[in-house]
Design a protein around this motif. Structure first.
Motif, PDB file in Angstrom:
ATOM      1  N   ALA A 282       0.849  -1.206   0.000  1.00 61.30           N
ATOM      2  CA  ALA A 282       0.000   0.000   0.000  1.00 61.30           C
ATOM      3  C   ALA A 282       0.883   1.254   0.000  1.00 61.30           C
ATOM      4  CB  ALA A 282      -0.912  -0.014   1.221  1.00 61.30           C
ATOM      5  N   GLU A 283       1.989   1.212   0.747  1.00 56.32           N
ATOM      6  CA  GLU A 283       2.901   2.365   0.769  1.00 56.32           C
ATOM      7  C   GLU A 283       3.564   2.556  -0.596  1.00 56.32           C
ATOM      8  OE1 GLU A 283       5.339   1.226   4.053  1.00 56.32           O
ATOM      9  OE2 GLU A 283       3.759   1.730   5.492  1.00 56.32           O
ATOM     10  N   LYS A 284       3.901   1.454  -1.205  1.00 48.05           N
ATOM     11  CA  LYS A 284       4.524   1.517  -2.534  1.00 48.05           C
ATOM     12  C   LYS A 284       3.557   2.170  -3.531  1.00 48.05           C
ATOM     13  CE  LYS A 284       7.591  -0.206  -5.590  1.00 48.05           C
ATOM     14  NZ  LYS A 284       8.946   0.276  -5.579  1.00 48.05           N
ATOM     15  N   LEU A 285       2.300   1.750  -3.495  1.00 44.61           N
ATOM     16  CA  LEU A 285       1.319   2.315  -4.422  1.00 44.61           C
ATOM     17  C   LEU A 285       1.021   3.779  -4.096  1.00 44.61           C
ATOM     18  CD1 LEU A 285      -0.951  -0.832  -4.717  1.00 44.61           C
ATOM     19  CD2 LEU A 285       0.180   0.300  -6.637  1.00 44.61           C
ATOM     20  N   ALA A 286       0.996   4.111  -2.796  1.00 47.39           N
ATOM     21  CA  ALA A 286       0.778   5.513  -2.412  1.00 47.39           C
ATOM     22  C   ALA A 286       1.911   6.377  -2.952  1.00 47.39           C
ATOM     23  CB  ALA A 286       0.694   5.635  -0.893  1.00 47.39           C
ATOM     24  N   CYS A 287       3.136   5.868  -2.854  1.00 43.14           N
ATOM     25  CA  CYS A 287       4.306   6.607  -3.347  1.00 43.14           C
ATOM     26  C   CYS A 287       4.227   6.763  -4.869  1.00 43.14           C
ATOM     27  CB  CYS A 287       5.581   5.888  -2.930  1.00 43.14           C
ATOM     28  SG  CYS A 287       7.071   6.687  -3.508  1.00 43.14           S
ATOM     29  N   MET A 288       3.764   5.713  -5.539  1.00 45.50           N
ATOM     30  CA  MET A 288       3.639   5.795  -7.001  1.00 45.50           C
ATOM     31  C   MET A 288       2.598   6.841  -7.404  1.00 45.50           C
ATOM     32  SD  MET A 288       3.821   1.796  -8.123  1.00 45.50           S
ATOM     33  CE  MET A 288       3.904   2.028  -9.904  1.00 45.50           C
ATOM     34  N   LEU A 289       1.474   6.858  -6.692  1.00 44.72           N
ATOM     35  CA  LEU A 289       0.436   7.848  -6.998  1.00 44.72           C
ATOM     36  C   LEU A 289       0.934   9.267  -6.737  1.00 44.72           C
ATOM     37  CD1 LEU A 289      -2.653   6.109  -5.386  1.00 44.72           C
ATOM     38  CD2 LEU A 289      -2.599   6.944  -7.736  1.00 44.72           C
ATOM     39  N   PHE A 290       1.722   9.402  -5.678  1.00 48.14           N
ATOM     40  CA  PHE A 290       2.212  10.716  -5.268  1.00 48.14           C
ATOM     41  C   PHE A 290       3.266  11.243  -6.260  1.00 48.14           C
ATOM     42  CE2 PHE A 290       5.043  12.976  -1.957  1.00 48.14           C
ATOM     43  CZ  PHE A 290       4.408  14.188  -2.159  1.00 48.14           C
ATOM     44  N   GLY A 291       4.346  10.486  -6.452  1.00 48.96           N
ATOM     45  CA  GLY A 291       5.402  11.018  -7.323  1.00 48.96           C
ATOM     46  C   GLY A 291       6.283   9.954  -7.930  1.00 48.96           C
ATOM     47  N   GLY A 292       5.812   8.704  -7.894  1.00 51.88           N
ATOM     48  CA  GLY A 292       6.681   7.614  -8.344  1.00 51.88           C
ATOM     49  C   GLY A 292       6.478   7.175  -9.775  1.00 51.88           C
ATOM     50  N   THR A 293       5.637   7.883 -10.512  1.00 61.09           N
ATOM     51  CA  THR A 293       5.437   7.529 -11.928  1.00 61.09           C
ATOM     52  C   THR A 293       5.375   8.814 -12.759  1.00 61.09           C
ATOM     53  OG1 THR A 293       3.040   7.713 -11.849  1.00 61.09           O
ATOM     54  CG2 THR A 293       3.952   5.570 -11.275  1.00 61.09           C
ATOM     55  N   ASP A 294       5.337   8.635 -14.050  1.00 59.83           N
ATOM     56  CA  ASP A 294       5.251   9.797 -14.943  1.00 59.83           C
ATOM     57  C   ASP A 294       3.802  10.259 -15.125  1.00 59.83           C
ATOM     58  OD1 ASP A 294       7.970   9.811 -15.298  1.00 59.83           O
ATOM     59  OD2 ASP A 294       7.874   8.323 -16.885  1.00 59.83           O
ATOM     60  N   PHE A 295       2.893   9.633 -14.404  1.00 59.62           N
ATOM     61  CA  PHE A 295       1.513  10.152 -14.406  1.00 59.62           C
ATOM     62  C   PHE A 295       1.070  10.463 -12.982  1.00 59.62           C
ATOM     63  CE2 PHE A 295       0.086   5.974 -13.072  1.00 59.62           C
ATOM     64  CZ  PHE A 295       0.968   5.100 -13.686  1.00 59.62           C
ATOM     65  N   SER A 296       2.037  10.642 -12.096  1.00 59.30           N
ATOM     66  CA  SER A 296       1.751  10.888 -10.676  1.00 59.30           C
ATOM     67  C   SER A 296       1.291  12.322 -10.445  1.00 59.30           C
ATOM     68  CB  SER A 296       3.017  10.638  -9.870  1.00 59.30           C
ATOM     69  OG  SER A 296       3.981  11.603 -10.243  1.00 59.30           O
ATOM     70  N   LYS A 297       0.900  12.575  -9.212  1.00 59.60           N
ATOM     71  CA  LYS A 297       0.462  13.924  -8.841  1.00 59.60           C
ATOM     72  C   LYS A 297       1.598  14.942  -8.974  1.00 59.60           C
ATOM     73  CE  LYS A 297      -3.410  13.007  -5.834  1.00 59.60           C
ATOM     74  NZ  LYS A 297      -4.228  13.925  -6.621  1.00 59.60           N
TER      75      LYS A 297
END
Lengths: 436, 425
Positions: A282-297
Motif C-alpha cells: 500500500a505504501e509503494k502504491l501511495a508513493c507511485m500515486l504521489f510522485g513515483g510515476t510519470d503520471f503521478s500527482k
C-alpha cells in the motif's frame, strides 16, 4: 513462466538460490555478504571490495586478472556496496557468456566458478597483509571517492537528505566512510578485517543461468559450504543470520531543515517523510500515486501544470520506511515548489485520486514484476531484496499481493507519511532566471 | 503505394534471427521475436538530432537554419497529443515509456509485459500526430529551461561539452543537445512543424521491436495505423570544419572534489560506409592503449596519478570523429604526458598480438551477451540499420579486424596538434 527457482539453506548463515531459465545467455554467480554498518566499516568494506576483485593470489596483478577475464570471453568480475536499512551488503558477482556460445568449446563457466572461489578465499596477501601497492591504490580510490562526493549535485543532495533523515542511526553513515579513517588503516589491519568479515557475514549465493552450469555451481557450492561449516564451529555466535533487516527510522516531533550552498545553477530540494505503517504494497502504491510515476500527482502538477521543474519524484527507502521527494527547481521558486509538494501529499491523504489512477499504478507495478524475470541480474537483485525482508515469494505471488491492495489501504498508508526533514542545496549565487 | 517486403536476417554463428520489413508506408520495421521473453520493447527512431540544424527537403529551394535545441524541444512536444501527455496514455496500458534526443537521432520507446499492440498504437499515433500551439509550446519552455540547468549542474557533462567546443570550430556537435535558454526562447510552433515535416517522414524513420511479439501482428498493425508518407528527402548541410582544434586547453572552475578531465583527439571525419568498421578498430585500439593490461594503466597507477583506468570513447558520426579519454586526477597534465608517451611507444612498436586476440575474444563475448536483453536488441538493430548493416554483421566485422588495422589506426588517429584537454576543477 519459463524459469525455475530453488532455495537451500543447510548451514547457519549460508543460503543458496538457483534461478534457471533456458533463455539466459550468460551465467551469473553472485555472492552477497550481509554485514553490520558501523562507524568505521564503510571504508573497510569498500577497500576490501576493490582489493578482492582486482587481484588474487593466483592472479596477483590487475593486468593478469584482466587477461584471465578476457580469456573467458570478457567475463565481468565486480563488487557492489549497498546500504540496506542499518546494514551493509557487500556483493561480488561474476558474469560470463554461456558455454554453448564458446567458439572453441571451452568451459567458460567452470573457470568462472574457480575465479569466484579465489576471489573469496585466496586474496592477494603476503605475510599477513594485503599487497601493499594495491592496498595503497584502494585507499586512494576511497579517499578520492570521498572528495568527489559532491560532484553530482543531484545525488549529493539525496545523500545529504538521507544523513539528515537518519541522524544518529547507522543508515546515516557515509557510504565511503571518512578520509581520516581510511588514512589510519594499514594493510595488516585490513587483512584482519577481511578474515573477520568472512567469519561473521550472512552469506547468500545465487546462481542464475540457462540450467547448463551445474558443474560451476558444484565448484562454488562445495567450497563455500566447507568454509561455512568450519566457521560455524569456530564463530557460531557471531554469524549474522537475520530473518529481516527492516529497521524503521523513528518519527521526528518537528521537521528538521538543513540548508547548504554550492556552486551550481539550480537549487536541489529533497523532502523526507517517515511512516510507522509497514503496509509495504500500500505504501509503494501511495508513493507511485504521489510522485513515483510519470503520471503521478507531482509529475502532473509540479512539472506539467506549473512548469516548475524537470524532475520532481518520490521514492521509498523501504527498509527505513522513509519516503523522499527530490526535485531541481529555480531558487526563486523554492517555496512555491515546497507548498505544491505538500499540497499534493495532502490531497493524496484525503483520497483525491481515482480508482483508474490506482489501477494504472498497479498495472505499472505488475508489468515491472513480470519483466523482472527476463534479465538474470534483475531477477537476482529482486529476489535478494525480498530475502532481506524475510519473504520467500515469487513475482507472480507478489503480483497477487499488489492486486489485493484496496483504495482504503492506500489512503491509510498515505496518511502514515509524516514530514520529517527538508534538505536544500542552494546555488552560491542566487539566479532567479526566467520562469513561465 | 509500394509493396511490403519482408527479409529474414539470420546469424550464421548462433542461428538467431530477426526480420527486416520494408513497409508499404515507407517505414522500416526491425522485428526480433525472442523466445521465452515476457517484455516487449519498442524503439521508434528518426534520423534527426541536435546537429541537423541547417537543412532543406526536396521541396525547398533554400536551406534554413533553426535554433539550437529544437530537435529536443520537438521530442518533448511530440510526447503529448491534443488532450494529454503520452505518459497518461501509457498509464492505461501499464507500459513504461520514454523518449530521448541525441546528436543524430531522436527515439521514442516503451516497454511492457502485456497488450503490446495497445501501447504500439499509442506510440505510432503520437509520432504521427503533432499538435503544437503557442500555449503548449510556451508551457514547455520552463520545463526545458530547468532541464538545461540540471544538465549544467552535472560536472561530467560540463567537462565533455567544454571539450567539444575546444575541438570543433563550426560543426554543431559543439553545442549542447538541449540548446541554451536563449536559443529555446526562439522556438515557435511554426518552426516545430517545419522540423517535424522534414524529419518525421517515415522514410527517415525506423521502428525496432524486440522481445515478446508476433511479426504478423505488428505488420498488420502498421498496415492499419501508419499513414503512408511522401519521401521528402531531407538533406542536412554542415559548415566547413577546419582540421585544426579551436584550442589545446580549456579549464573551468566548478568546485569539484578531484579535478575531472577529458582528453580529445580530433580525427578526420569519415563517410558513413567507412564509419562502422573504423569505430570498431578504434575501440579495440583504445582498449589496448589504456585498458587494465596496458602500459599506460600501469604507469598512471604506479605514479599515483589515477587509481582506475581511463574512460574511453570513440565519439563519431556525421562530419565528426574523435577519440576521448576521461578521468579524474589531481594532475591531469601529467596524465596527458603519460598518454602521449604510450601513444608514441605504440606507434613505434605496435601492440602485443596476444593481448589483441584476447580483446577480440572479450568483445565477441560482450556482443553475444548484449543480445540477451530486449532493449539492447532493439538498440543494436537500429544502430546497425542506420549504418546499413545487420546487427549480426558485428561479429563478422569483429572477426575481420587484424592487428595491422589496429597498429595503423594508432599511427593515423593521434596527432599532437589535434589534441585538446578539458579540465574542470
Amino acid at each position: 513462466m519459463a524459469y525455475k527457482i530453488k532455495k537451500e539453506s543447510s548451514v547457519k548463515g549460508l543460503s543458496f538460490t538457483y534461478i534457471e531459465d533456458p533463455k539466459y545467455r550468460g551465467e551469473l554467480i553472485s555472492v552477497r555478504l550481509l554485514l553490520p554498518l558501523e562507524e568505521n566499516t564503510p571504508q573497510i568494506y569498500q577497500m576490501l571490495g576493490t582489493l578482492m576483485v582486482d587481484s588474487t593470489s593466483v592472479y596477483p596483478t590487475k593486468a593478469k586478472m584482466s587477461e584471465k577475464l578476457k580469456s573467458l570471453y570478457g567475463a565481468v568480475q565486480n563488487y557492489n556496496f549497498v546500504r540496506v536499512g542499518d546494514n551493509i551488503v557487500l556483493g561480488f558477482s561474476l558474469q560470463c557468456m554461456g558455454d554453448r556460445f564458446a567458439i572453441n568449446g571451452e568451459t567458460v563457466t567452470t573457470e568462472a566458478a574457480k575465479l569466484m572461489n579465489e576471489l573469496l578465499f585466496s586474496p592477494n596477501v603476503k605475510e599477513g597483509a594485503f599487497d601493499q601497492k594495491y592496498f595503497e591504490m584502494a585507499r586512494r580510490e576511497v579517499i578520492e571517492a570521498i572528495k568527489s562526493v559532491s560532484n553530482n549535485r543531484h545525488n549529493y543532495a539525496v545523500r545529504r537528505a538521507r544523513e539528515v533523515a537518519f541522524e544518529g542511526e547507522p543508515a546515516s553513515l557515509p557510504p565511503f566512510g571518512t578520509i581520516e579513517a581510511a588514512e589510519k588503516l594499514t594493510a595488516e589491519q585490513l587483512y584482519r578485517e577481511y578474515k573477520k568479515m568472512l567469519s561473521i557475514a550472512g552469506i547468500s549465493v545465487t546462481f542464475c543461468g540457462s540450467g547448463h552450469n551445474t558443474e560451476a555451481q558444484k565448484i562454488v557450492k562445495e567450497r563455500i559450504t566447507e568454509f561455512a561449516e568450519k566457521r560455524l564451529a569456530e564463530h557460531s555466535g557471531e554469524i549474522i543470520d537475520k530473518e529481516s533487516v527492516i529497521s524503521p527510522s523513528p518519527l521526528r516531533a518537528e521537521v528538521k531543515e538543513v540548508r547548504e550552498k554550492i556552486e551550481q545553477e539550480q537549487l536541489k530540494l529533497v523532502m523526507g517523510f517517515k511512516t510507522e505503517g509497514g503496509d509495504f504494497y500500500a505504501e509503494k502504491l501511495a508513493c507511485m500515486l504521489f510522485g513515483g510515476t510519470d503520471f503521478s500527482k507531482l509529475f502532473t502538477n509540479v512539472r506539467e501544470k506549473l512548469s516548475l521543474c524537470y524532475y520532481c519524484q518520490s521514492f521509498i527507502m523501504d527498509f527505513k520506511q522513509t519516503m523522499f521527494v527530490d526535485s531541481g527547481v529555480d531558487a526563486a521558486n523554492e517555496q512555491l515548489a515546497r507548498q505544491e509538494i505538500l499540497h499534493q501529499l495532502d490531497l493524496l491523504k484525503k483520497g483525491d485520486f481515482t480508482d483508474e489512477e490506482l489501477e494504472n499504478c498497479k498495472k505499472s507495478l505488475r508489468s515491472a514484476l513480470r519483466i523482472v524475470t527476463d534479465v538474470s541480474e534483475d531477477f537476482n537483485s529482486w529476489n535478494y531484496l525480498r530475502q532481506l525482508r524475510g519473504i520467500d515469494i515469487t513475482p507472480e505471488q507478489e503480483i497477487a499481493l499488489v492486486n489485493e491492495v484496496t483504495r482504503e489501504r492506500v489512503i491509510k498508508a498515505a496518511n502514515g507519511f509524516i514530514p520529517d526533514c527538508v534538505y536544500v542545496l542552494e546555488p552560491e549565487t542566487v539566479n532567479g532566471g526566467e520562469q513561465e | 503505394m509500394k509493396e511490403t517486403v519482408i527479409e529474414k536476417i539470420v546469424s550464421e554463428r548462433t542461428g538467431e534471427s530477426y526480420y527486416k520489413v520494408d513497409h508499404s508506408s515507407g517505414l522500416c520495421l526491425l522485428l526480433m521475436p525472442m523466445e521465452g521473453y515476457v517484455q516487449t520493447y519498442a524503439l521508434f527512431s528518426t534520423k534527426y538530432g541536435s546537429i541537423n540544424r541547417t537543412f532543406k527537403t526536396s521541396g525547398d529551394k533554400d536551406f534554413c537554419t533553426v535554433p539550437d535545441g529544437i530537435a529536443h524541444y520537438l521530442e518533448h512536444k511530440l510526447f503529448e497529443n491534443e488532450d494529454c501527455a503520452a505518459f497518461e496514455l501509457y498509464a492505461k496500458t501499464g507500459a513504461s515509456a520514454n523518449a530521448y534526443t541525441g546528436f543524430e537521432r531522436t527515439s521514442y520507446l516503451f516497454s511492457c509485459s502485456e497488450n503490446y499492440l495497445e501501447s504500439l498504437k499509442i506510440l505510432t499515433d503520437l509520432v504521427q500526430t503533432p499538435y503544437f500551439t503557442q500555449e503548449n509550446v510556451d508551457k514547455e519552455r520552463g520545463i526545458i529551461a530547468q532541464e538545461i540547468r540540471m544538465s549544467n549542474d552535472v560536472p561530467r557533462r560540463r567537462v565533455f561539452f567544454n571539450l567539444l567546443k575546444a575541438l570543433y570550430h563550426e560543426h554543431p556537435i559543439n553545442t549542447d543537445i538541449a540548446g541554451t535558454e536563449e536559443s529555446i526562447a526562439e522556438i515557435t510552433p511554426e518552426l516545430l512543424y517545419k522540423c517535424y515535416n522534414a524529419f518525421y517522414d517515415l522514410h527517415n524513420m525506423v521502428l525496432a521491436i524486440a522481445g515478446n511479439l508476433d511479426v504478423d501482428e505488428v505488420i498488420k498493425h502498421c498496415d492499419e495505423n501508419l499513414k503512408p508518407s511522401k519521401d521528402v528527402k531531407v538533406e542536412t548541410k554542415f559548415p566547413e570544419e577546419p582540421d585544426t582544434v579551436v584550442t589545446e586547453r580549456v579549464e573551468e572552475n566548478f568546485s569539484v572534489g578531484v579535478p575531472m578531465f577529458n582528453i580529445g583527439f580530433k580525427c578526420k571525419a569519415l563517410p558513413p560506409e567507412e564509419l562502422f568498421r573504423k569505430e570498431m578498430v578504434a575501440d579495440i585500439m583504445l582498449n589496448l592503449l589504456a585498458g587494465k593490461s596496458s602500459e599506460l594503466y600501469r604507469r598512471i597507477t604506479d605514479k599515483q596519478l589515477m587509481q582506475v583506468e581511463l574512460g574511453r570513447e570513440v565519439f563519431s558520426g556525421n562530419g565528426y570523429f574523435s577519440l576521448v579519454l576521461t578521468g579524474e586526477s589531481e594532475d591531469p597534465d601529467a596524465v596527458l604526458a603519460e598518454v602521449w608517451d604510450c601513444i608514441d611507444i605504440a606507434k613505434d612498436k605496435g601492440f602485443d598480438e596476444h593481448t589483441f586476440e584476447l580483446n577480440k575474444k572479450a568483445d565477441y563475448g560482450g556482443t553475444i551477451q548484449l543480445l540477451g536483453y530486449a532493449e539492447t536488441c532493439a538498440e543494436e538493430m537500429t544502430l546497425a540499420y542506420y549504418a546499413n548493416k545487420t546487427c549480426f554483421d558485428l561479429e563478422d566485422m569483429l572477426a575481420s579486424i587484424t592487428l595491422d588495422d589496429v597498429n595503423n589506426a594508432v599511427k593515423e588517429l593521434f596527432a599532437r596538434d589535434k589534441c585538446c584537454i578539458s579540465v574542470l576543477r
